[in-house]
Enzyme design. Structure first.
Site, mmCIF file in Angstrom:
data_model
loop_
_atom_site.group_PDB
_atom_site.id
_atom_site.type_symbol
_atom_site.label_atom_id
_atom_site.label_comp_id
_atom_site.label_asym_id
_atom_site.label_seq_id
_atom_site.Cartn_x
_atom_site.Cartn_y
_atom_site.Cartn_z
ATOM 1 N N GLY A 1 36.428 45.708 52.781
ATOM 2 C CA GLY A 1 36.417 46.158 51.392
ATOM 3 C C GLY A 1 35.967 45.082 50.432
ATOM 4 O O GLY A 1 35.585 43.972 50.829
ATOM 5 N N ILE A 2 36.053 45.410 49.158
ATOM 6 C CA ILE A 2 35.600 44.497 48.113
ATOM 7 C C ILE A 2 36.707 43.495 47.804
ATOM 8 O O ILE A 2 37.883 43.823 47.885
ATOM 9 C CB ILE A 2 35.206 45.313 46.860
ATOM 10 C CG1 ILE A 2 34.477 44.456 45.839
ATOM 11 C CG2 ILE A 2 36.405 46.017 46.213
ATOM 12 C CD1 ILE A 2 33.738 45.281 44.780
ATOM 13 N N GLY A 3 36.331 42.254 47.499
ATOM 14 C CA GLY A 3 37.330 41.249 47.129
ATOM 15 C C GLY A 3 37.252 40.032 48.031
ATOM 16 O O GLY A 3 36.595 40.043 49.077
ATOM 17 N N ILE B 1 39.458 38.377 50.002
ATOM 18 C CA ILE B 1 40.035 38.292 51.349
ATOM 19 C C ILE B 1 39.181 39.018 52.398
ATOM 20 O O ILE B 1 38.837 38.421 53.425
ATOM 21 C CB ILE B 1 41.510 38.769 51.348
ATOM 22 C CG1 ILE B 1 42.338 37.756 50.569
ATOM 23 C CG2 ILE B 1 42.048 38.958 52.751
ATOM 24 C CD1 ILE B 1 43.753 38.170 50.279
ATOM 25 N N GLU C 1 31.918 50.987 53.740
ATOM 26 C CA GLU C 1 31.324 51.433 52.470
ATOM 27 C C GLU C 1 30.392 50.340 51.947
ATOM 28 O O GLU C 1 29.244 50.575 51.616
ATOM 29 C CB GLU C 1 32.456 51.695 51.481
ATOM 30 C CG GLU C 1 31.980 51.983 50.076
ATOM 31 C CD GLU C 1 33.156 52.011 49.115
ATOM 32 O OE1 GLU C 1 34.210 52.550 49.474
ATOM 33 O OE2 GLU C 1 33.018 51.460 48.011
ATOM 34 N N GLY D 1 36.753 53.063 47.934
ATOM 35 C CA GLY D 1 36.886 53.726 49.234
ATOM 36 C C GLY D 1 38.120 53.280 49.974
ATOM 37 O O GLY D 1 38.224 53.479 51.191
HETATM 38 N N1 COA Z 1 50.046 41.102 39.188
HETATM 39 C C1 COA Z 1 49.310 40.658 38.167
HETATM 40 N N2 COA Z 1 48.061 40.132 38.338
HETATM 41 C C2 COA Z 1 47.604 40.037 39.586
HETATM 42 C C3 COA Z 1 48.331 40.472 40.702
HETATM 43 C C4 COA Z 1 49.610 41.016 40.468
HETATM 44 N N3 COA Z 1 50.368 41.451 41.474
HETATM 45 N N4 COA Z 1 47.617 40.251 41.826
HETATM 46 C C5 COA Z 1 46.453 39.694 41.429
HETATM 47 N N5 COA Z 1 46.456 39.557 40.088
HETATM 48 C C6 COA Z 1 45.380 39.025 39.268
HETATM 49 C C7 COA Z 1 44.820 37.739 39.823
HETATM 50 O O1 COA Z 1 45.566 36.623 39.353
HETATM 51 C C8 COA Z 1 43.406 37.749 39.251
HETATM 52 O O2 COA Z 1 43.470 37.403 37.890
HETATM 53 P P1 COA Z 1 42.356 36.456 37.235
HETATM 54 O O3 COA Z 1 41.084 37.295 37.333
HETATM 55 O O4 COA Z 1 42.858 36.282 35.866
HETATM 56 O O5 COA Z 1 42.328 35.242 38.083
HETATM 57 C C9 COA Z 1 43.039 39.225 39.307
HETATM 58 O O6 COA Z 1 44.279 39.938 39.337
HETATM 59 C C10 COA Z 1 42.201 39.606 40.540
HETATM 60 O O7 COA Z 1 42.855 39.176 41.693
HETATM 61 P P2 COA Z 1 42.042 38.732 43.006
HETATM 62 O O8 COA Z 1 43.029 38.654 44.097
HETATM 63 O O9 COA Z 1 41.201 37.529 42.746
HETATM 64 O O10 COA Z 1 41.049 39.961 43.146
HETATM 65 P P3 COA Z 1 39.838 40.270 44.120
HETATM 66 O O11 COA Z 1 38.570 39.942 43.454
HETATM 67 O O12 COA Z 1 40.051 39.673 45.469
HETATM 68 O O13 COA Z 1 39.949 41.866 44.199
HETATM 69 C C11 COA Z 1 41.167 43.940 44.192
HETATM 70 C C12 COA Z 1 41.157 42.460 44.591
HETATM 71 C C13 COA Z 1 42.393 44.556 44.835
HETATM 72 C C14 COA Z 1 41.227 44.056 42.681
HETATM 73 C C15 COA Z 1 39.869 44.618 44.729
HETATM 74 O O14 COA Z 1 39.811 44.447 46.108
HETATM 75 C C16 COA Z 1 39.827 46.118 44.441
HETATM 76 O O15 COA Z 1 39.498 46.508 43.364
HETATM 77 N N6 COA Z 1 40.189 46.950 45.465
HETATM 78 C C17 COA Z 1 40.174 48.410 45.333
HETATM 79 C C18 COA Z 1 38.940 49.034 45.936
HETATM 80 C C19 COA Z 1 38.767 48.804 47.394
HETATM 81 O O16 COA Z 1 39.505 48.118 48.050
HETATM 82 N N7 COA Z 1 37.727 49.411 47.938
HETATM 83 C C20 COA Z 1 37.466 49.311 49.359
HETATM 84 C C21 COA Z 1 36.105 49.729 49.752
HETATM 85 S S1 COA Z 1 34.809 48.665 49.083
#
Ligand code: COA
Length: 438
Positions: free
Chosen positions: A217-219, A221, A240, A338
């Site tokens: 997925g996106i992100g 990790i 996806e 997704g």
């Molecule tokens: N409470 C408050 N803030 C939080 C948090 C929590 N529990 N967990 C993370 N954050 C903050 C982080 O500190 C970071 O803030 P910053 O931008 O000010 O530094 C921000 O949220 C993003 O966190 P990060 O872990 O760096 O995000 P990422 O870029 O790795 O993306 C998701 C993580 C979950 C947002 C992203 O994967 C997503 O949108 N997923 C949904 C869609 C998906 O998974 N699709 C799959 C098919 S492609």
């Protein structure tokens, strides 16, 4: 009429194209790297002369004036399947609103809500070949459906887009107009994994056996884990999002797609976002097939891949096993994308598993991401009844089939030690898991 003549007759400038937009119309666009940059930019020149034009967008990659400028209020409104940075801002200013969706049905559900009506579609494509065929390239999630549905179909031709195969091919006769804009394709570089991401990557890698098919997925990790599965053999990809790390896996001989039970020999994806390395890899590569989200993300399709392992990340997980990946409390952060599609599809596959991997804390360790209850107003991305495996840097919690008390115990073990007692105390205080049970 010859192909060259057809192209010539359909060729117009971006200014001519945006001049066709009328008040109250709806415009669907290509997503992420498939955004029509020239058309969206030129739209700012006419937007103030028309009223209440709605765009359907997904993961916008650039800060277009039509979305970002406050003076666009009343002229342009952004209905969005997946927020990025700019949308979080314009949401607060009243010019954007999230469309709840599972990406496999994003375009079909949206079209359902309008009885199939879409006034205009602006997408992107490669230049046509000598027979007049073009490739929709790297953004298939909604492009095909919206192109077919729209009354007025305009493609922005960009010679820098990679030619991809699958359900990507359209003919010049299928569109009303073309504009040209040969800008570099937007890039999303990934940063090297942190120490915590390496620990998480190790746990995920242990669950990916030789011959598995993976989705990432996106992100940060999901993208980081490719480095930890370099010893695996005969992996396949059904995903996806196609990302840079997958190129490394192919080049290292780890991904062969030989053992796939659906589309053997092929990487299957729906959109691609990465760097030039990825776009060069995709260009003309018959081992990669891009299909609409409706197909690629359909859980029943995903499930036809045996040993399907989906890997996504999240913002919060509560002790019921509800996963929130799309909002921070009431604030929309991104979208479901997704995630639920792939998490479900993986569990429906023989030998498959849905993984959600996240850091145990956020905000420099000050808050736990494993929580007694999701923050009020948080969007549930994976409901508790769909959840499978949660991973943090402290280990693996296998939740499928467990009662809430056992889920809490499994999750407490992978929560950060500073928050473990708090999670249990709150669970007791709120009556989610009464004390006599633990
Ligand atoms: N409470 C408050 N803030 C939080 C948090 C929590 N529990 N967990 C993370 N954050 C903050 C982080 O500190 C970071 O803030 P910053 O931008 O000010 O530094 C921000 O949220 C993003 O966190 P990060 O872990 O760096 O995000 P990422 O870029 O790795 O993306 C998701 C993580 C979950 C947002 C992203 O994967 C997503 O949108 N997923 C949904 C869609 C998906 O998974 N699709 C799959 C098919 S492609």
């Amino acid at each position: 009429m010859g192909v060259k003549q057809q192209y010539k007759e359909k060729y117009i400038s971006a200014s001519d194209a945006v001049a066709m937009v009328k008040s109250n119309q709806t415009i669907g666009i290509g997503i992420a790297g498939a955004e029509p940059v020239g058309l969206l930019t030129a739209m700012a020149d006419v937007a103030l002369d028309i009223e209440d034009v709605h765009f359907w967008t997904c993961l916008p990659m650039r800060p277009y004036d039509i979305f970002m400028k406050q003076e666009m209020a009343g002229h342009i409104f952004n209905e969005n399947w997946f927020y990025s940075y700019g949308d979080r801002k314009t949401h607060n200013e009243g010019r954007a609103s999230y469309i709840p969706n599972n990406l496999n049905r994003a375009s079909t559900d949206k079209l359902f809500s309008t009885n199939g009506q879409l006034d205009v579609f602006w997408g992107t494509a490669t230049p046509p070949n000598e027979d007049g065929f073009m490739s929709l390239s790297i953004g298939l999630i909604v492009q095909g459906d919206l192109l077919e549905a729209a009354d007025l179909k305009i493609l922005e031709i960009n010679e820098n887009l990679p030619w991809t195969f699958g359900d990507t091919i359209v003919h010049i006769s299928d569109v009303d107009y073309v504009v040209e804009n040969h800008v570099p394709v937007v890039e999303l570089p990934s940063s090297p994994p942190s120490e915590i991401e390496e620990q998480i990557g190790g746990y995920i890698a242990d669950l990916i056996k030789d011959g598995s098919t993976i989705q990432l997925g996106i992100g940060g990790i999901p993208n980081a884990i490719t480095a930890f599965i370099m010893e695996r053999k005969d992996l396949g990809i059904h995903t996806e999002m196609v990302v840079d790390g997958m190129v490394d896996l192919v080049e290292a001989g780890v991904v062969t797609n030989r053992k796939k039970t659906l589309h053997p020999g092929k990487i299957v994806g729906s959109f691609a976002l990465g760097t030039k390395k990825l776009y060069n890899f995709l260009d003309g590569n018959k081992d990669v097939e891009m299909y609409r989200g409706y197909y690629t993300n359909n859980p029943y399709v995903i499930a036809k891949n045996n040993q399907m392992i989906s890997v996504n990340t999240a913002l919060q997980v509560d002790i019921l096993g509800q996963v929130c990946s799309q909002s921070i409390g009431t604030r929309q952060f991104s979208g479901t994308g997704g995630q639920l599609d792939t998490h479900r599809g993986a569990q429906m596959s023989e030998g498959g598993r849905g993984i959600i991997a996240l850091r145990s804390t956020a905000k420099k360790g000050s808050i736990s991401t494993i929580v007694p209850t999701l923050a009020p107003g948080a969007g549930v991305t994976v409901p508790s009844q769909d959840v499978d495996t949660i991973i943090t840097e402290y280990g693996v919690a296998e939740l499928r089939g467990l009662c809430v008390k056992d889920r809490m115990e499994a999750l407490v073990k992978i929560a950060h030690p500073d928050f473990r007692d708090w999670i249990k105390e709150e669970a007791n205080r709120l009556g989610i898991v009464p004390k006599l049970l633990f």
